[in-house]
Design an enzyme around this catalytic site. Structure first.
Site, PDB file in Angstrom:
ATOM      1  N   SER A 127      -7.032   2.562  -7.934  1.00  0.00           N
ATOM      2  CA  SER A 127      -6.062   3.489  -7.334  1.00  0.00           C
ATOM      3  C   SER A 127      -5.838   4.711  -8.223  1.00  0.00           C
ATOM      4  CB  SER A 127      -4.716   2.800  -7.109  1.00  0.00           C
ATOM      5  OG  SER A 127      -3.781   3.781  -6.710  1.00  0.00           O
ATOM      6  N   HIS A 178      -9.310   4.109  -4.399  1.00  0.00           N
ATOM      7  CA  HIS A 178      -8.176   3.967  -3.472  1.00  0.00           C
ATOM      8  C   HIS A 178      -7.326   5.236  -3.587  1.00  0.00           C
ATOM      9  CE1 HIS A 178      -5.141   1.411  -1.357  1.00  0.00           C
ATOM     10  NE2 HIS A 178      -4.256   2.083  -2.093  1.00  0.00           N
ATOM     11  N   ASP A 225      -4.076   7.114  -2.448  1.00  0.00           N
ATOM     12  CA  ASP A 225      -2.731   6.899  -1.885  1.00  0.00           C
ATOM     13  C   ASP A 225      -2.112   8.211  -1.410  1.00  0.00           C
ATOM     14  OD1 ASP A 225      -2.125   4.079  -2.218  1.00  0.00           O
ATOM     15  OD2 ASP A 225      -2.151   4.444  -4.382  1.00  0.00           O
ATOM     16  N   MET A 282       1.029   9.967   0.084  1.00  0.00           N
ATOM     17  CA  MET A 282       2.472   9.726   0.247  1.00  0.00           C
ATOM     18  C   MET A 282       3.174  11.015   0.658  1.00  0.00           C
ATOM     19  SD  MET A 282       3.189   7.300  -3.018  1.00  0.00           S
ATOM     20  CE  MET A 282       2.189   5.863  -3.344  1.00  0.00           C
ATOM     21  N   HIS A 332      -5.395   5.370   1.906  1.00  0.00           N
ATOM     22  CA  HIS A 332      -4.201   4.571   2.218  1.00  0.00           C
ATOM     23  C   HIS A 332      -3.083   5.541   2.584  1.00  0.00           C
ATOM     24  CE1 HIS A 332      -0.848   1.671   0.600  1.00  0.00           C
ATOM     25  NE2 HIS A 332      -0.762   1.889   1.895  1.00  0.00           N
ATOM     26  N   MET A 385       0.464   6.613   3.700  1.00  0.00           N
ATOM     27  CA  MET A 385       1.879   6.246   3.771  1.00  0.00           C
ATOM     28  C   MET A 385       2.596   7.492   4.261  1.00  0.00           C
ATOM     29  SD  MET A 385       1.787   4.196   0.178  1.00  0.00           S
ATOM     30  CE  MET A 385       0.210   4.935  -0.242  1.00  0.00           C
ATOM     31  N   MET A 393       0.721  -5.327   0.904  1.00  0.00           N
ATOM     32  CA  MET A 393       1.406  -4.710  -0.238  1.00  0.00           C
ATOM     33  C   MET A 393       2.113  -5.795  -1.045  1.00  0.00           C
ATOM     34  SD  MET A 393       0.636  -1.545   0.102  1.00  0.00           S
ATOM     35  CE  MET A 393       1.535  -1.056  -1.368  1.00  0.00           C
ATOM     36  N   GLU A 428       3.282   3.678  -8.685  1.00  0.00           N
ATOM     37  CA  GLU A 428       2.416   2.829  -9.512  1.00  0.00           C
ATOM     38  C   GLU A 428       3.282   2.033 -10.486  1.00  0.00           C
ATOM     39  OE1 GLU A 428       0.547   4.605 -12.811  1.00  0.00           O
ATOM     40  OE2 GLU A 428       2.250   5.908 -13.162  1.00  0.00           O
ATOM     41  N   GLY A 429       2.646   1.087 -11.160  1.00  0.00           N
ATOM     42  CA  GLY A 429       3.293   0.400 -12.277  1.00  0.00           C
ATOM     43  C   GLY A 429       4.455  -0.512 -11.925  1.00  0.00           C
ATOM     44  N   ASP A 442      -2.446  -4.828  -2.789  1.00  0.00           N
ATOM     45  CA  ASP A 442      -2.140  -3.542  -3.425  1.00  0.00           C
ATOM     46  C   ASP A 442      -0.802  -3.590  -4.157  1.00  0.00           C
ATOM     47  OD1 ASP A 442      -1.900  -0.906  -4.128  1.00  0.00           O
ATOM     48  OD2 ASP A 442      -1.959  -0.100  -2.088  1.00  0.00           O
ATOM     49  N   SER A 466      -2.403   1.307 -12.469  1.00  0.00           N
ATOM     50  CA  SER A 466      -1.955   1.487 -13.849  1.00  0.00           C
ATOM     51  C   SER A 466      -2.645   0.550 -14.835  1.00  0.00           C
ATOM     52  CB  SER A 466      -0.435   1.318 -13.929  1.00  0.00           C
ATOM     53  OG  SER A 466      -0.051   0.076 -13.371  1.00  0.00           O
TER      54      SER A 466
HETATM   55  C1  DX5 Z   1       1.759   1.784  -4.366  1.00  0.00           C
HETATM   56  C2  DX5 Z   1       0.347   2.237  -4.106  1.00  0.00           C
HETATM   57  C3  DX5 Z   1      -0.624   1.555  -4.987  1.00  0.00           C
HETATM   58  C4  DX5 Z   1      -0.461   1.852  -6.447  1.00  0.00           C
HETATM   59  C5  DX5 Z   1      -0.840   0.641  -7.240  1.00  0.00           C
HETATM   60  O1  DX5 Z   1       2.594   2.300  -3.413  1.00  0.00           O
HETATM   61  O2  DX5 Z   1      -0.021   2.012  -2.750  1.00  0.00           O
HETATM   62  O3  DX5 Z   1      -1.968   1.774  -4.563  1.00  0.00           O
HETATM   63  O4  DX5 Z   1      -1.238   2.931  -6.886  1.00  0.00           O
HETATM   64  O5  DX5 Z   1      -0.604   0.880  -8.581  1.00  0.00           O
HETATM   65  P1  DX5 Z   1      -0.435  -0.298  -9.617  1.00  0.00           P
HETATM   66  O6  DX5 Z   1      -1.768  -1.000  -9.718  1.00  0.00           O
HETATM   67  O7  DX5 Z   1      -0.040   0.402 -10.868  1.00  0.00           O
HETATM   68  O8  DX5 Z   1       0.633  -1.218  -9.084  1.00  0.00           O
HETATM   69 ZN    ZN Z   2      -2.183   2.034  -2.104  1.00  0.00          ZN
END
Ligand code: DX5
Ligand code: ZN
Length: 224
Positions: free
Chosen positions: A9, A34, A36, A38, A68, A70, A139, A146-147, A177, A200
């Site tokens: 990601s 991946h 993301d 948002m 992905h 969102m 999810m 992240e993180g 994810d 992360s």
């Molecule tokens: C969260 C994202 C994930 C995120 C995962 O909303 O959809 O793809 O980047 O990051 P880690 O691996 O740090 O949880």
């Molecule tokens: Zn994602």
């Protein structure tokens, strides 16, 4: 296809050197990327869109990139991604007025599709679309950042979804994810997942290859 896929990601990547950082993670052994998207509306964060995706293609990234989304509303942004070459698109059922129509839109343009389920989203959304999706993206954190920490109850949900997929006649990937790390990936694989989105845990380390090798070593111990 490999039994297990690591999807890296880029939400955790260095945005100022995105193309370079993606090449680095691919060379280190990530199977795909991946992406993301948002919108600060469906989720409380704002990231990147079709222009950045196009730039990555122009830069020469040829590995598969999963989009992905969102984003709400959803259909127009799907079309915008398809116009710039997206091939695999995942969206959340709550963002669509008509899930079947959104899935058809993706399929009509020759793309594969996935449905993303938040920790609180009902599995009922899957009932009438199992024949139309390639991937279930479960999810394991609330989407947005992240993180975050992996929600432990996700393991039970993975087992339920794996059974649902196996009981159906369809070949559907079970992708997880959020919060995946070296120390929990084996339990996630043993529960029945086959694709792992990792942000992360890779990008926040200096040596991406070390992390990916460690993850693959753990996956070798999979009991399924
Ligand atoms: C969260 C994202 C994930 C995120 C995962 O909303 O959809 O793809 O980047 O990051 P880690 O691996 O740090 O949880
Ligand atoms: Zn994602």
């Amino acid at each position: 296809m490999k039994k297990f896929i690591i999807s890296s990601s880029i939400l955790s990547a260095d945005f100022a050197r995105l193309g370079e950082d993606i090449n680095k993670v691919l060379i280190a052994g990530a199977d795909k990327i991946h992406f993301d998207v948002m919108d600060n509306h469906y989720v409380p964060n704002l990231t990147f869109g079709p222009q950045v995706f196009k730039s990555l293609n122009d830069y020469g990234i040829t590995a598969p990139i999963d989009i992905h989304l969102m984003v709400k509303p959803i259909d127009r942004i799907i079309y915008d991604f398809i116009k710039v070459g997206a091939k695999h698109i995942i969206f959340h059922p709550e963002t669509s007025k008509n899930i079947k129509k959104t899935l058809e839109l993706i399929k009509d343009y020759g793309c594969t599709s996935g449905l993303a389920l938040n920790p609180k989203t009902s599995f009922n959304y899957l009932e009438s679309v199992m024949d139309k999706i390639n991937t279930i993206l479960l999810m394991s954190v609330n989407p947005g950042f992240e993180g975050q920490l992996f929600i432990p109850n996700t393991l039970n949900k993975i087992r339920q979804l794996r059974k649902k997929i196996n009981d159906s006649k369809y070949k559907i990937n079970l992708e997880i994810d959020g919060g995946i790390k070296i120390n929990n990936i084996l339990s996630i694989a043993n529960a029945g997942a086959n694709i792992f989105v990792i942000g992360s845990a890779i990008f926040h380390q200096k040596n991406y290859k070390y992390v990916i090798d460690e993850i693959n070593n753990k996956l070798l111990k999979n009991s399924n």
